[in-house]
Scaffold this active site. Structure first.
Site, short mmCIF file in Angstrom:
data_model
loop_
_atom_site.label_atom_id
_atom_site.label_comp_id
_atom_site.label_asym_id
_atom_site.label_seq_id
_atom_site.Cartn_x
_atom_site.Cartn_y
_atom_site.Cartn_z
N CYS A 158 0.76 -1.34 0.12
CA CYS A 158 0.04 -0.04 -0.13
C CYS A 158 0.89 1.40 0.21
O CYS A 158 1.75 1.23 0.90
CB CYS A 158 -0.92 0.00 1.04
SG CYS A 158 -1.73 1.43 1.43
N ASP A 165 -0.35 -6.22 0.31
CA ASP A 165 -1.60 -6.30 -0.37
C ASP A 165 -1.31 -7.67 -1.42
O ASP A 165 -0.28 -7.76 -1.75
CB ASP A 165 -1.98 -5.33 -1.44
CG ASP A 165 -2.59 -3.90 -0.72
OD1 ASP A 165 -3.32 -4.14 0.34
OD2 ASP A 165 -2.23 -2.86 -1.31
#
Length: 250
Positions: A158, A165
């Site tokens: 992120c 992620d």
């Protein structure tokens, strides 16, 4: 990036379209070293699992839905602000479900400066649109057969929180230019990349296009769910119709 992401924000108790925050797609694309010259089609599917509002009759409505945002839109929406916005509808009253859909489409279309569509899904429809990656229709044509590469552990970071992620990647490449080693290296090169889901998929698409020079290419990232929403960016070298397909693991 200033805004609700990374900040403590109280959930709105009334309809609050003003909490929506736009992300300029151009900012992420400007960081791609070799932008694609063949990317012609794309969209982002946001599966929202916690949609709820009231009807005039007092009935509480609860639904899942798929938001479809075209990749050609100047902006996309910041995910935390979308969650806050959708939560603000929980106590809002509509005459019909259609009115709720129209409201959401209108607000997000204004934010992204494009035509955003929301498809409500019954739980039965959600089950039918969920599958294993092997069941997703191949991106191919009679004159350009493709070969598929899948990666179950794609990782990016992120850009605000630096938290990882995770996604399952589905890559369809013209069979004549398919090279699993090169594809694997391109995927690995993004393992510590900081970017939003959509930008990561476009960056990977551009790296694959540059490395393989394929006649046809499609890259899809099925990202894991966070806070009641999962995002699946689809990018393709030929025009394709949006698909609300999701994987079981999302």
């Amino acid at each position: 990036m200033a805004g609700v992401l990374g900040s403590v924000v109280a959930a709105p108790e009334i309809y609050a379209p003003e909490v929506l925050e736009a992300i300029d797609r151009g900012r992420g694309r400007s960081q791609i070293a070799q932008p694609s010259t063949k990317l012609t089609s794309g969209y982002d599917v946001w599966h929202c699992y916690e949609l709820s509002w009231l009807l005039n009759s007092g009935e509480v409505r609860y639904a899942t839905g798929a938001l479809i945002i075209p990749a050609s839109s100047p902006n996309t929406v910041e995910s935390k602000s979308l969650k806050l916005y959708l939560n603000s509808l929980n106590a809002h009253t509509f005459a019909t479900d259609t009115d709720a859909v129209v409201c959401i489409e209108r607000d997000l279309s204004a934010l992204t400066e494009a035509s955003v569509k929301l498809e409500l899904q019954t739980f039965e429809a959600l089950q039918k649109s969920s599958c294993l990656i092997e069941a997703v229709e191949p991106f191919s044509s009679a004159d350009q057969p493709t070969k598929r590469f899948t990666s179950l552990g794609f990782r990016s970071l992120c850009p605000v929180t630096s938290q990882p992620d995770w996604a399952t990647l589905m890559i369809d490449v013209c069979e004549a230019q398919f090279d699993a080693v090169v594809i694997g290296r391109c995927i690995e090169s993004l393992r510590n990349h900081q970017g939003f889901h959509e930008q990561c998929v476009e960056d990977l698409y551009s790296r694959l296009e540059s490395a393989l020079k394929p006649d046809s290419l499609q890259v899809v990232g099925f990202f894991q769910r966070r806070g009641g929403i999962d995002i699946s960016p689809w990018r393709s070298s030929i025009q394709t119709s949006p698909s609300v397909t999701r994987l079981f693991e999302q």
